[in-house]
Design an enzyme around this catalytic site. Structure first.
Site, PDB file in Angstrom:
ATOM      1  N   LYS A  53       0.816  -1.167   0.087  1.00 52.04           N
ATOM      2  CA  LYS A  53       0.043  -0.215   0.094  1.00 52.04           C
ATOM      3  C   LYS A  53       0.897   1.306  -0.025  1.00 52.04           C
ATOM      4  CE  LYS A  53      -3.788  -2.715   2.412  1.00 52.04           C
ATOM      5  NZ  LYS A  53      -4.291  -2.906   3.612  1.00 52.04           N
ATOM      6  N   GLN A  97      -4.453  -1.903  10.042  1.00 50.49           N
ATOM      7  CA  GLN A  97      -4.407  -3.078   9.170  1.00 50.49           C
ATOM      8  C   GLN A  97      -4.882  -4.291  10.080  1.00 50.49           C
ATOM      9  OE1 GLN A  97      -3.486  -3.591   6.140  1.00 50.49           O
ATOM     10  NE2 GLN A  97      -3.592  -5.859   6.338  1.00 50.49           N
ATOM     11  N   ASP A 120     -11.282   2.253   4.461  1.00 49.30           N
ATOM     12  CA  ASP A 120     -11.396   0.810   4.403  1.00 49.30           C
ATOM     13  C   ASP A 120     -12.776   0.492   4.338  1.00 49.30           C
ATOM     14  OD1 ASP A 120      -9.446  -1.251   4.275  1.00 49.30           O
ATOM     15  OD2 ASP A 120      -8.871  -0.929   6.238  1.00 49.30           O
TER      16      ASP A 120
END
Ligand code: GUN
Length: 302
Positions: A53, A97, A120
């Site tokens: 990312k 994460q 997200d």
């Protein structure tokens, strides 16, 4: 029939080129999109995802920062980092994460992220908005899978899509996206899961079969209709062994949820692993981050 291989790498490249343009325009307006990622611990899959990312952000001109907390970090420590980033004006997107260590309550952390920075798309407000057909941010992996279907000429519209797996990250949000009454969806959706009897009977009815159960190579040719489109969301690491380059590090092979070599003989189109949905996930995160920055630029104009 041997399937056409759907390249997520190529589609992702096309979208990233579009994003670069949008980032340049934002920078001309004095806004640099900013993404903060928080990783807790050293889970090798998470280390690898976050670094992918970071690279994508750099490529398209998004400023990014990764905050790494030790595996033993307390829930309070993580919550206070999220709060700090919620307040930081230059931060458009916040990503924590997953998975988090067991002593941390994941829902509590996700619920604290400002929904306006939730790139997200995991905050319950954003999940709810997507479900009612008024999306604000959509989760990256299912969004990437849909984008890949459309851009590869396999639109879900009017098709029977069977989704294998009901996770909050992929199966459930994908179901919510594909049943919507719009041009990019409008599919008939069936979800099969560990409670399903006669799974193969149902998967064989799929025009588009999406494998998202998180088990290596469980979709076999007898579960696939001749000519179906197969989208493999699985990322399973198998056969861990010490790296040749650095034996202190462990490396593994990547496998999808689909037995690729056999299923490709039956499908009309199939995504590989790696190089299928994976690069799309990262790219959709960049899309969400750029969208968040564009919203900031609009707020500044007013
Ligand atoms: N872990 C596996 N997939 C994801 C994802 O899409 N987002 C985050 N934050 N963690 C993940």
């Amino acid at each position: 029939m041997t399937a056409k291989i759907i390249s997520g790498n190529e589609v992702a490249k096309e979208i990233r080129a579009e994003l670069k343009e949008r980032v340049s325009k934002l920078k001309e307006r004095g806004v640099t999109p900013g993404l903060v990622m928080i990783r807790v611990g050293e889970d090798p899959a998470s280390v690898s995802y976050v670094s992918g990312k970071e690279k994508a952000a750099e490529e398209i001109g998004v400023w990014s920062q990764t905050i790494v907390l030790p595996e033993v970090a307390s829930e309070e420590e993580l919550l206070s980092k999220v709060e700090e980033m919620n307040k930081a004006e230059h931060v458009d997107g916040i990503l924590v994460q997953l998975p988090l260590p067991k002593h941390i309550n994941t829902d509590k952390v996700l619920n604290l992220i400002d929904p306006a920075k939730d790139v997200d798309g995991f905050h319950p407000v954003n999940v709810g908005k997507m479900l009612i057909g008024d999306p604000y941010f959509m989760p990256c992996t299912p969004h990437g899978a849909v984008e890949l279907m459309i851009r590869s000429g396999n639109s879900p519209e009017g098709k029977h899509v069977v989704i294998c797996g009901r996770s909050n990250i992929v199966g459930k949000p994908l179901m919510a996206m594909l049943v919507q009454k719009n041009k990019r969806a409008n599919a008939t959706v069936t979800v099969v899961h560990t409670g399903t009897k006669n799974m193969a009977e149902i998967t064989r009815q799929a025009d588009i079969l999406v494998a998202a159960m998180g088990s290596p190579e469980v979709i076999k040719p007898d579960m696939v209709k001749e000519g179906a489109v197969v989208i493999d969301v699985g990322v399973n690491r198998v056969g861990w062994k010490p790296s040749k380059k650095d034996p202190s590090k462990q490396v593994a092979d990547l496998r999808g949820d689909v037995e690729f070599e056999t299923v490709k003989e039956k499908a009309s189109a199939i995504t590989p692993v790696p190089g299928g949905v994976g690069p799309m996930t990262i790219t959709m995160l960049m899309v969400n981050t750029v969208v968040a920055a564009e919203r900031r630029a609009e707020r500044m104009r007013k």
